[in-house]
Design a protein around this motif. Structure first.
Motif, PDB file in Angstrom:
ATOM      1  N   VAL A 119       0.840  -1.201   0.000  1.00  0.00           N
ATOM      2  CA  VAL A 119       0.000   0.000   0.000  1.00  0.00           C
ATOM      3  C   VAL A 119       0.874   1.250   0.000  1.00  0.00           C
ATOM      4  O   VAL A 119       0.604   2.220  -0.709  1.00  0.00           O
ATOM      5  CB  VAL A 119      -0.949  -0.006   1.215  1.00  0.00           C
ATOM      6  N   VAL A 120       1.936   1.228   0.784  1.00  0.00           N
ATOM      7  CA  VAL A 120       2.849   2.375   0.839  1.00  0.00           C
ATOM      8  C   VAL A 120       3.507   2.595  -0.524  1.00  0.00           C
ATOM      9  O   VAL A 120       3.656   3.733  -0.985  1.00  0.00           O
ATOM     10  CB  VAL A 120       3.910   2.161   1.934  1.00  0.00           C
ATOM     11  N   LEU A 121       3.886   1.515  -1.192  1.00  0.00           N
ATOM     12  CA  LEU A 121       4.532   1.658  -2.504  1.00  0.00           C
ATOM     13  C   LEU A 121       3.608   2.290  -3.533  1.00  0.00           C
ATOM     14  O   LEU A 121       4.076   2.924  -4.490  1.00  0.00           O
ATOM     15  CB  LEU A 121       4.980   0.286  -3.018  1.00  0.00           C
ATOM     16  N   ASP A 122       2.303   2.122  -3.346  1.00  0.00           N
ATOM     17  CA  ASP A 122       1.352   2.630  -4.336  1.00  0.00           C
ATOM     18  C   ASP A 122       1.337   4.149  -4.441  1.00  0.00           C
ATOM     19  O   ASP A 122       0.770   4.695  -5.386  1.00  0.00           O
ATOM     20  CB  ASP A 122      -0.066   2.130  -4.010  1.00  0.00           C
ATOM     21  N   VAL A 123       1.943   4.843  -3.483  1.00  0.00           N
ATOM     22  CA  VAL A 123       1.974   6.311  -3.570  1.00  0.00           C
ATOM     23  C   VAL A 123       3.115   6.792  -4.466  1.00  0.00           C
ATOM     24  O   VAL A 123       3.177   7.980  -4.803  1.00  0.00           O
ATOM     25  CB  VAL A 123       2.116   6.953  -2.169  1.00  0.00           C
ATOM     26  N   LEU A 124       4.004   5.894  -4.872  1.00  0.00           N
ATOM     27  CA  LEU A 124       5.174   6.299  -5.656  1.00  0.00           C
ATOM     28  C   LEU A 124       4.840   6.415  -7.142  1.00  0.00           C
ATOM     29  O   LEU A 124       4.091   5.590  -7.679  1.00  0.00           O
ATOM     30  CB  LEU A 124       6.300   5.276  -5.484  1.00  0.00           C
ATOM     31  N   PRO A 125       5.421   7.385  -7.839  1.00  0.00           N
ATOM     32  CA  PRO A 125       5.330   7.415  -9.299  1.00  0.00           C
ATOM     33  C   PRO A 125       5.997   6.164  -9.875  1.00  0.00           C
ATOM     34  O   PRO A 125       6.892   5.584  -9.241  1.00  0.00           O
ATOM     35  CB  PRO A 125       6.101   8.680  -9.690  1.00  0.00           C
ATOM     36  N   PRO A 126       5.598   5.736 -11.074  1.00  0.00           N
ATOM     37  CA  PRO A 126       6.153   4.502 -11.633  1.00  0.00           C
ATOM     38  C   PRO A 126       7.674   4.436 -11.670  1.00  0.00           C
ATOM     39  O   PRO A 126       8.262   3.414 -11.305  1.00  0.00           O
ATOM     40  CB  PRO A 126       5.553   4.474 -13.044  1.00  0.00           C
ATOM     41  N   ASP A 127       8.339   5.518 -12.107  1.00  0.00           N
ATOM     42  CA  ASP A 127       9.803   5.443 -12.232  1.00  0.00           C
ATOM     43  C   ASP A 127      10.476   5.316 -10.866  1.00  0.00           C
ATOM     44  O   ASP A 127      11.447   4.573 -10.703  1.00  0.00           O
ATOM     45  CB  ASP A 127      10.356   6.643 -13.011  1.00  0.00           C
ATOM     46  N   GLN A 128       9.945   6.019  -9.851  1.00  0.00           N
ATOM     47  CA  GLN A 128      10.510   5.890  -8.513  1.00  0.00           C
ATOM     48  C   GLN A 128      10.293   4.493  -7.944  1.00  0.00           C
ATOM     49  O   GLN A 128      11.175   3.920  -7.297  1.00  0.00           O
ATOM     50  CB  GLN A 128       9.894   6.931  -7.573  1.00  0.00           C
ATOM     51  N   ALA A 160      15.542   6.465  -6.698  1.00  0.00           N
ATOM     52  CA  ALA A 160      15.452   5.535  -5.571  1.00  0.00           C
ATOM     53  C   ALA A 160      15.544   6.276  -4.243  1.00  0.00           C
ATOM     54  O   ALA A 160      14.837   5.945  -3.281  1.00  0.00           O
ATOM     55  CB  ALA A 160      16.555   4.486  -5.674  1.00  0.00           C
ATOM     56  N   SER A 161      16.387   7.280  -4.188  1.00  0.00           N
ATOM     57  CA  SER A 161      16.541   8.062  -2.962  1.00  0.00           C
ATOM     58  C   SER A 161      15.254   8.812  -2.616  1.00  0.00           C
ATOM     59  O   SER A 161      14.828   8.844  -1.460  1.00  0.00           O
ATOM     60  CB  SER A 161      17.704   9.047  -3.122  1.00  0.00           C
ATOM     61  N   ARG A 162      14.617   9.400  -3.623  1.00  0.00           N
ATOM     62  CA  ARG A 162      13.348  10.098  -3.384  1.00  0.00           C
ATOM     63  C   ARG A 162      12.277   9.125  -2.895  1.00  0.00           C
ATOM     64  O   ARG A 162      11.507   9.425  -1.976  1.00  0.00           O
ATOM     65  CB  ARG A 162      12.883  10.786  -4.668  1.00  0.00           C
ATOM     66  N   ALA A 163      12.230   7.973  -3.528  1.00  0.00           N
ATOM     67  CA  ALA A 163      11.252   6.967  -3.122  1.00  0.00           C
ATOM     68  C   ALA A 163      11.504   6.527  -1.689  1.00  0.00           C
ATOM     69  O   ALA A 163      10.571   6.353  -0.899  1.00  0.00           O
ATOM     70  CB  ALA A 163      11.316   5.773  -4.066  1.00  0.00           C
ATOM     71  N   ARG A 164      12.758   6.349  -1.337  1.00  0.00           N
ATOM     72  CA  ARG A 164      13.120   5.907   0.008  1.00  0.00           C
ATOM     73  C   ARG A 164      12.628   6.896   1.054  1.00  0.00           C
ATOM     74  O   ARG A 164      12.151   6.496   2.124  1.00  0.00           O
ATOM     75  CB  ARG A 164      14.637   5.745   0.073  1.00  0.00           C
ATOM     76  N   ARG A 165      12.726   8.171   0.757  1.00  0.00           N
ATOM     77  CA  ARG A 165      12.231   9.177   1.707  1.00  0.00           C
ATOM     78  C   ARG A 165      10.715   9.136   1.814  1.00  0.00           C
ATOM     79  O   ARG A 165      10.145   9.339   2.895  1.00  0.00           O
ATOM     80  CB  ARG A 165      12.702  10.572   1.269  1.00  0.00           C
ATOM     81  N   THR A 166      10.048   8.882   0.715  1.00  0.00           N
ATOM     82  CA  THR A 166       8.582   8.866   0.710  1.00  0.00           C
ATOM     83  C   THR A 166       8.032   7.704   1.523  1.00  0.00           C
ATOM     84  O   THR A 166       7.024   7.848   2.227  1.00  0.00           O
ATOM     85  CB  THR A 166       8.048   8.778  -0.732  1.00  0.00           C
TER      86      THR A 166
END
Length: 313
Positions: A119-128, A160-166
């Motif tokens: 569920v948390v991953l679903d907030v990420l844009p596809p490339d992230q 990846a870094s941006r996604a990690r923070r999100t």
């Protein structure tokens, strides 16, 4: 070992990669099957130096396409969008029957694929999402991720870094015993119909998410807070009556205790319910989230006998 045997040995890992990337069993299975077709057709397959890396790249590109398509579908989706759950019988075992041969059994053994984490991953844009999952979950080097995304390795690292923070604060995985105990206490409290009993089983920040895409009633918006959570479910219990509890079947949702119902037929349409699945997340020994998946399009990963063909009671 034949090419088919080599690919079949890779299939569970590829399904795991694809499901983690897309949150969709249907898309994951389709992407892996398409990867096989491409491998089988490839005239240069004898020159592939690293077949595992080649297959991972192909599957990841296919998943990126599916993520982009899903993002477009969400623009017209009614209510919340949840991943597709992997639902297996409570007594499922890796040593019995067809389930032992189902690659999804490997998927749910991975803590990264607990429902709350998806569920948390679903907030990420596809490339992230692609950059983060491939690197952090599967150890794919950034130069290979960059090839998937069609960018430079440095840019893949930044994504990846941006996604990690999100996704820095998802509900942390808890031992199955703790998860089972918390969910069992919640279900037992619900059976009493007592508000305070239910509240005692919920984390203060508990939330409810529902996914039906307008096909049936659920929480269209996220419900935040333990009291609103409790009153919402007790309201459903009052509306539906004992059928809401007696029709429930304990199952495993992405490897953890959840519930499913094949639905029931009440006196009126308002008092009836179609099949649905509910997963849970637990924090500090208390239920911190429940996820109601009632959209039939999200049932590709349900591995329950006769689902959803079993008639309502």
């Amino acid at each position: 070992m034949t090419l088919v045997d080599t690919f079949e040995a890779e299939r569970p890992r590829l399904i795991n990669v694809a499901y983690r990337l897309t949150g969709s069993v249907a898309d994951a299975e389709d992407a892996v099957q398409e990867a096989w077709l491409r491998l089988d057709r490839a005239s240069t397959r004898t020159s592939i130096d690293n077949l595992q890396a080649w297959l991972t790249t192909v599957v990841s590109r296919l998943c990126l396409d599916r993520l982009t398509s899903a993002a477009a579908r969400r623009e017209t989706y009614v209510g919340q969008w949840l991943p597709e759950p992997i639902v297996t019988p409570i007594t499922s075992s890796t040593s019995s029957g067809d389930i032992a041969r189902d690659p999804l059994e490997t998927v749910v053994s991975d803590e990264d694929n607990r429902f709350a984490a998806l569920v948390v991953l679903d907030v990420l844009p596809p490339d992230q999402r692609v950059a983060f999952v491939l690197h952090d979950a599967f150890g794919v080097p950034f130069d290979e991720i960059a090839e998937v995304l069609g960018i430079q390795a440095a840019n893949a690292r930044q994504l990846a870094s941006r996604a990690r923070r999100t996704v820095a604060d998802p509900p942390p995985p808890v031992p199955d015993e703790e998860h089972n105990a918390a969910v069992s206490r919640f279900l037992e409290a619900m059976a009493t119909g007592d508000l305070n009993a239910v509240l005692a089983t919920l984390h203060p920040d508990a939330l409810v998410m529902g996914d039906a895409n307008g096909t049936t009633n659920t929480a269209v918006n996220v419900i935040h807070g333990a009291e609103k959570f409790a009153r919402f479910y007790l309201g459903l219990l009052k509306r539906y009556g004992p059928d809401a509890l007696t029709s429930m079947e304990l199952v495993r949702v992405n490897g953890q205790l959840g519930v499913a119902t094949f639905g029931w037929q009440g006196d009126t349409a308002r008092n009836s319910s179609p099949p649905r699945v509910a997963g849970f997340a637990v924090r500090d020994g208390l239920v911190c989230a429940t996820y109601d998946i009632a959209n039939p399009e999200k049932w590709s990963g349900v591995r329950l006998p006769d689902w959803p063909a079993r008639p309502v009671q």
